[in-house]
Design a protein around this motif. Structure first.
Motif, mmCIF file in Angstrom:
data_model
loop_
_atom_site.group_PDB
_atom_site.id
_atom_site.type_symbol
_atom_site.label_atom_id
_atom_site.label_comp_id
_atom_site.label_asym_id
_atom_site.label_seq_id
_atom_site.Cartn_x
_atom_site.Cartn_y
_atom_site.Cartn_z
ATOM 1 N N ILE A 91 0.829 -1.132 -0.036
ATOM 2 C CA ILE A 91 0.096 -0.186 0.117
ATOM 3 C C ILE A 91 0.920 1.310 -0.063
ATOM 4 N N ARG A 94 2.622 1.711 -3.111
ATOM 5 C CA ARG A 94 1.830 1.780 -4.493
ATOM 6 C C ARG A 94 2.194 0.740 -5.375
ATOM 7 N N HIS A 105 -4.293 -4.818 -2.076
ATOM 8 C CA HIS A 105 -5.249 -3.974 -2.511
ATOM 9 C C HIS A 105 -5.716 -3.762 -4.255
ATOM 10 N N ARG A 109 -9.483 -3.862 -5.519
ATOM 11 C CA ARG A 109 -9.673 -2.742 -6.299
ATOM 12 C C ARG A 109 -10.388 -3.250 -7.747
ATOM 13 N N HIS A 116 -10.522 2.815 -3.013
ATOM 14 C CA HIS A 116 -10.432 3.035 -1.443
ATOM 15 C C HIS A 116 -10.881 1.583 -0.838
ATOM 16 N N THR A 119 -7.533 -0.448 -0.558
ATOM 17 C CA THR A 119 -6.744 0.060 0.295
ATOM 18 C C THR A 119 -7.409 -0.434 1.715
#
Length: 316
Positions: A91, A94, A105, A109, A116, A119
């Protein structure tokens, strides 16, 4: 000894897999997001090369009975803690790829078209892994004094890693840093939990004083991070399982990128980082020989050192 180490690491993974299965079964309420949370933890903790559990078993040496059982439990704990930190690290950095697969994540996603949400699930998945590593230890049948001593090591490692990661974030936020600060954050976020804690836990399992393993661990961790920083700057996705040149693209402060800010020749930068890592390996070998260890433990540590050297020299 290598074959025996493989079997012992596999035993730690079996303890870990059973623990994760029990946790998932007890919370099966038909929620897709909860399923993805548990799957994310399992994928992160059960995949990879399991260096940390291997270090536990290397450091414990030729043990049997209750001491072997302690090393097996400790190996499961450090691999679960590592998996949790990877989820959070992805996270922060990235990163959408880990070991060639979507990170937690990124997977959430994409499935729900909600960044969001991805995450959020990854944060709680990492939290589940961290608390799980401690719960695995507390729920084990190890004697309470041993649990207490090992808990001190695990929680101290977790705290230092979080501080190291925060310093890493601070480097990026400031837009500039220096090599000494990078080395400090590397020691806190890598050398401690990835090397010092597993080696000390192995010594603890064997009934030895854990502290003599610390300087060896710091030298190995420094060299390991040097190799990792090179791979993060110039490694190929097929080899690293991550985005190529991710450290450069995302502006992360590493032993490579910090030097790139002052030196335009990439070849010279890589050579300097290789030299720094090699010097640490030389120190590690000296410490391994100077520390009172059995021949079996010494040989295992030299194998780890040689493996890190191979990763470094691949970029020399």
């Amino acid at each position: 000894m290598t074959t025996d180490l493989d079997r012992r690491v596999d035993a730690s993974l079996e303890v870990l897999a059973q623990f994760l299965h029990r946790g998932r079964s007890s919370a099966d309420v038909g929620s897709r997001l909860l399923t993805l949370t548990h799957e994310g933890v399992a994928t992160a903790a059960l995949g990879g090369k399991h260096l940390r559990s291997r270090l536990v078993h290397v450091s414990s040496g030729e043990v049997s009975g209750s001491r072997l059982h302690a090393a097996t439990v400790f190996g499961a704990c450090v691999d679960l803690l590592h998996g949790a930190f990877l989820i959070h690290d992805d996270i922060i950095d990235r990163d959408d790829l880990r070991r060639g697969l979507p990170t937690v994540h990124a997977a959430v996603r994409e499935e729900f078209a909600d960044a969001h949400l991805g995450t959020s699930v990854a944060i709680v998945a990492g939290d589940l892994g961290i608390t799980g590593a401690l719960r695995l230890l507390v729920d084990s049948d190890l004697e309470d004094p041993l649990v207490r001593r090992s808990m001190r090591l695990l929680t101290a490692a977790a705290q230092e890693t979080i501080i190291g990661e925060t310093l890493d974030i601070a480097h990026a936020a400031a837009g500039e840093t220096d090599l000494d600060r990078v080395r400090l954050s590397n020691r806190l976020k890598t050398s401690e939990y990835s090397f010092a804690t597993p080696l000390k836990l192995g010594a603890l399992a064997a009934g030895r004083d854990p502290e003599p393993m610390t300087p060896i661990a710091h030298a190995l961790g420094h060299a390991y991070q040097a190799a990792d920083d090179i791979a993060g700057a110039i490694g190929h996705s097929a080899d690293t399982g991550k985005q190529a040149a991710g450290d450069v693209i995302h502006g992360r402060a590493t032993l490579v990128t910090t030097r790139l800010g002052r030196e335009s020749q990439l070849e010279r930068v890589i050579s300097d980082v290789v030299a720094e890592g090699t010097a640490q390996l030389t120190e590690a070998r000296r410490l391994i020989e100077a520390t009172e260890l059995t021949a079996c433990i010494r040989a295992g540590l030299h194998d780890i050192t040689d493996d890190i050297e191979g990763r470094l020299q691949a970029h020399a």
